[in-house]
Design an enzyme around this catalytic site. Structure first.
Site, mmCIF file in Angstrom:
data_model
loop_
_atom_site.group_PDB
_atom_site.id
_atom_site.type_symbol
_atom_site.label_atom_id
_atom_site.label_comp_id
_atom_site.label_asym_id
_atom_site.label_seq_id
_atom_site.Cartn_x
_atom_site.Cartn_y
_atom_site.Cartn_z
ATOM 1 N N CYS A 134 -3.272 -4.306 4.398
ATOM 2 C CA CYS A 134 -2.184 -5.138 4.929
ATOM 3 C C CYS A 134 -2.226 -6.597 4.478
ATOM 4 O O CYS A 134 -1.418 -7.395 4.944
ATOM 5 C CB CYS A 134 -2.190 -5.075 6.460
ATOM 6 S SG CYS A 134 -1.877 -3.432 7.112
ATOM 7 N N HIS A 137 -2.101 -11.345 11.560
ATOM 8 C CA HIS A 137 -1.696 -9.983 11.232
ATOM 9 C C HIS A 137 -1.533 -9.223 12.540
ATOM 10 O O HIS A 137 -2.251 -9.466 13.513
ATOM 11 C CB HIS A 137 -2.715 -9.291 10.325
ATOM 12 C CG HIS A 137 -2.339 -7.860 10.066
ATOM 13 N ND1 HIS A 137 -1.114 -7.519 9.546
ATOM 14 C CD2 HIS A 137 -2.991 -6.698 10.296
ATOM 15 C CE1 HIS A 137 -1.041 -6.199 9.461
ATOM 16 N NE2 HIS A 137 -2.164 -5.672 9.911
ATOM 17 N N GLU A 140 0.832 -1.198 0.000
ATOM 18 C CA GLU A 140 0.000 0.000 0.000
ATOM 19 C C GLU A 140 0.871 1.254 0.000
ATOM 20 O O GLU A 140 0.392 2.355 0.150
ATOM 21 C CB GLU A 140 -0.984 -0.008 1.170
ATOM 22 C CG GLU A 140 -0.382 0.009 2.553
ATOM 23 C CD GLU A 140 -0.309 1.415 3.145
ATOM 24 O OE1 GLU A 140 0.819 1.925 3.182
ATOM 25 O OE2 GLU A 140 -1.330 1.960 3.557
#
Lengths: 133, 348
Positions: B113, B235, B81
Site C-alpha cells: 500500500c 495509511h 499492487e
C-alpha cells in the site's frame, strides 16, 4: 487475437486522447484523423489536433443485444457525441444512469477499458463518455 | 532547493457496496463486521475500470490543477499492487494518455500500500536535483479480497496523482523519512489471485511499528511535534488503525478526520494515503502543516512533512471536484453485480 495488436497500437493517439486533424486552410476539424481535407482537397493542409473532451449527446441508443466481446456490458448506451468544436463521434457511455441519458445532455470523456477478448491478450483502452451534471 | 506538490487529482469509482450487503452473503453479523473494521461501504471499480484507467483519470486532473504542459513531465511512476498486466508498464499507458510521451522515463512501483508515496520520493529527488522539471507520482489500486475474507469487506478502488516539482508549489515538502524492515504480514505469491495476510500480526509488528517509526523519525529529524501540524494523514487499512496511531503519537482525532476516507470507500491500497492527502489539500489553508505517513505491508512506511503555500488559494490550483464530492457521487450495487464487475464469477 495477437494480430489485432498493430491495429490497437495505431489507434492509441485517437483512442487515448482524442487525437484528430485540423485543416489549416479551412479550419475544419476532423475525428478520427484524416490524411486529406474533403473541403479543400489538394489545397488543404492537415495537422494533428487534440479534440475537446467535453460535448453533448447528439443521439443515442440502448444496446441489449451486444456484439461478440461486449456480452458482459449489456445493457449499455451507445451515443453520437457532438464535441464542443462541432465534431461528432460514436462512443459507449459509462457511469450514466438511464434517466440521465438524454439528447443534449452534457458529457465528458473518460478513459476506460474498451475491449478485452481473452484473459491473456493485450487490453484495448480508450475513450468512453459519461454524463456530467 | 525547495520541492513540493504542484498539482493533485483523485479518481474514485462511482460504484459502492455496503459492508452489510457482503456480510449478508456470508452469514456474518453486519454490525459487528462494520464496527470491527470501522468501514461502512467501499468503492468498487466497474468492469471497464482498472488501476490503469483510474491512474489516467487522476493524472489528467493533477496536470490540470498544476497548470503545466504534459510534455514538461520528465518522469511518471505508478504505484500499485493490482496492475492490469503482470508484465507491461501501467506508467507507459498513463504517459500516452496524458500526452507526456515520448521524452520521459516511466516505471511501475510495487510495495503493497505504500508504492504511491515511494513514487513521490523518487519524483522529489529527480526534480530537486533538476534531472527533470516535473514528476508525476500516482498511487492506484483496484484491490481484491478473497470471498468471505476480512479483506473482502475493506479492499476498495481508487487513485490519486501528484505533480511534483520546484516551481510554484501549492504545498512544500520539507522532509521525508522512511522506515523499512522485512515483515511478512501480507503478501500475494506469483500467479495467486488473492492476497494472504497474517491476521492480527498485521497490527503491532507491522502497521504500528512502521507507521510510528516513520512518523517519529520524521518529527525527530525536523524537531517538530504533533502540535505543529494542522492535519495528519495515515495509511488506512481500516477505519480504526489511523485513530490508534494518531492517539499513540499525540495527535487529536480531529486532525486526522479530514483525511480518513476508508470508512466510506474502503482501503484503496496504494491510493489510500494519497487520497487522504488530497482530501486535506481540498480544504487546507496557507501555512497549514500536514504530517503524511503511508504504510505498505512487507513492510515499510514513508513519512512527509508538508506545508501548504499561498499558491493553493489561486484560481484552479485545487482539483475541480473535491474528494468528498467524488465520494458522495455513488451508486450502490448488490453482491451479485459486484461479483460480475470484479470478475469473481467463474468463466468470465
Amino acid at each position: 487475437m495477437v494480430g489485432t495488436q498493430p491495429l490497437i497500437w495505431r489507434r492509441i493517439p485517437e483512442r487515448y486522447r482524442l487525437h484528430g486533424s485540423k485543416c489549416l486552410t479551412c479550419n475544419a476539424e476532423f475525428f478520427p484523423q484524416r490524411q486529406f481535407c474533403p473541403n479543400c482537397r489538394r489545397k488543404g493542409k492537415l495537422v494533428k489536433e487534440h479534440m475537446p473532451m467535453d460535448g453533448t449527446i447528439y443521439s443515442y441508443t440502448y444496446v441489449h443485444s451486444a456484439p461478440e466481446g461486449f456480452e458482459y456490458h449489456v445493457p449499455y448506451f451507445m451515443a453520437i457525441i457532438e464535441l464542443k468544436n462541432g465534431v461528432r463521434l460514436m462512443s459507449q457511455l459509462a457511469d450514466s444512469e438511464p434517466e440521465s441519458v438524454k439528447i443534449n445532455a452534457s458529457v465528458r470523456m473518460v478513459f476506460r477499458r474498451v475491449h478485452e477478448s481473452e484473459a491473456e491478450e493485450a487490453i484495448a483502452y480508450g475513450y468512453k463518455f459519461k454524463v456530467v451534471d | 532547493m525547495t520541492v513540493g506538490i504542484i498539482g493533485y487529482g483523485t479518481s474514485i469509482p462511482k460504484l459502492r457496496i455496503k459492508v452489510e450487503e457482503i456480510a449478508s452473503v456470508w452469514g456474518k453479523n453486519a454490525e459487528r463486521v462494520s464496527s470491527g473494521l470501522g468501514i461502512k461501504e467501499k468503492a468498487v471499480a466497474s468492469f471497464d475500470e482498472d488501476s490503469a484507467t483510474l491512474a489516467v483519470e487522476s493524472a489528467r486532473v493533477a496536470i490540470q490543477s498544476a497548470g503545466i504542459r504534459a510534455q514538461d513531465i520528465g518522469a511518471i511512476f505508478v504505484g500499485s499492487e493490482s496492475k492490469p498486466y503482470a508484465v507491461k508498464p501501467t506508467a507507459a499507458i498513463v504517459a500516452e494518455a496524458v500526452a507526456a510521451v515520448p521524452d520521459l522515463t516511466a516505471a511501475d512501483f510495487e510495495f503493497a500500500c505504500k508504492a504511491g508515496t515511494t513514487a513521490i520520493q523518487c519524483c522529489m529527488g529527480l526534480s530537486a536535483s533538476q534531472y527533470i522539471q516535473y514528476g508525476l507520482a500516482i498511487g492506484s489500486d483496484t484491490a481484491q479480497g478473497r470471498p468471505n475474507d476480512a479483506l473482502e469487506f475493506s479492499a476498495g478502488s481508487g487513485a490519486a496523482a501528484f505533480v511534483i516539482g520546484t516551481e510554484k508549489p501549492i504545498a512544500e515538502i520539507e522532509a521525508t523519512f522512511s522506515y523499512t524492515t522485512d515483515t511478512p504480514d501480507f503478501w500475494r505469491r506469483q500467479h495467486a489471485e488473492f492476497p494472504r495476510h497474517a491476521g492480527r500480526f498485521t497490527a503491532g509488528p507491522a502497521y504500528f511499528k512502521h507507521t510510528l517509526g516513520a512518523a517519529n523519525g520524521l518529527m525527530n529529524k525536523l524537531g517538530t511535534q504533533p502540535k505543529d501540524y494542522a492535519f495528519a494523514v495515515f495509511h488506512q487499512p481500516n477505519g480504526k488503525f489511523p485513530y490508534r496511531a494518531a492517539s499513540i503519537l499525540g495527535f487529536e482525532k480531529e486532525k486526522i478526520e479530514s483525511g480518513l476516507l476508508t470508512p466510506m470507500i474502503g482501503n484503496t491500497y496504494s491510493a489510500a494515503t494519497l487520497i487522504g492527502l488530497s482530501a486535506v489539500l481540498d480544504i487546507a489553508k496557507p501555512g497549514d502543516r500536514i504530517l503524511v505517513t503511508s504504510y505498505g505491508s512487507g513492510a515499510g512506511s514513508d513519512a512527509f512533512s508538508i506545508t501548504v503555500t499561498k499558491e493553493i488559494t489561486k484560481k484552479a490550483r485545487r482539483q475541480p471536484v473535491p474528494v468528498w464530492e467524488q465520494i458522495n457521487n455513488k451508486k450502490y450495487v448488490p453482491y451479485a453485480i459486484y461479483a460480475k464487475h470484479r470478475k469473481k464469477l467463474k468463466g468470465m
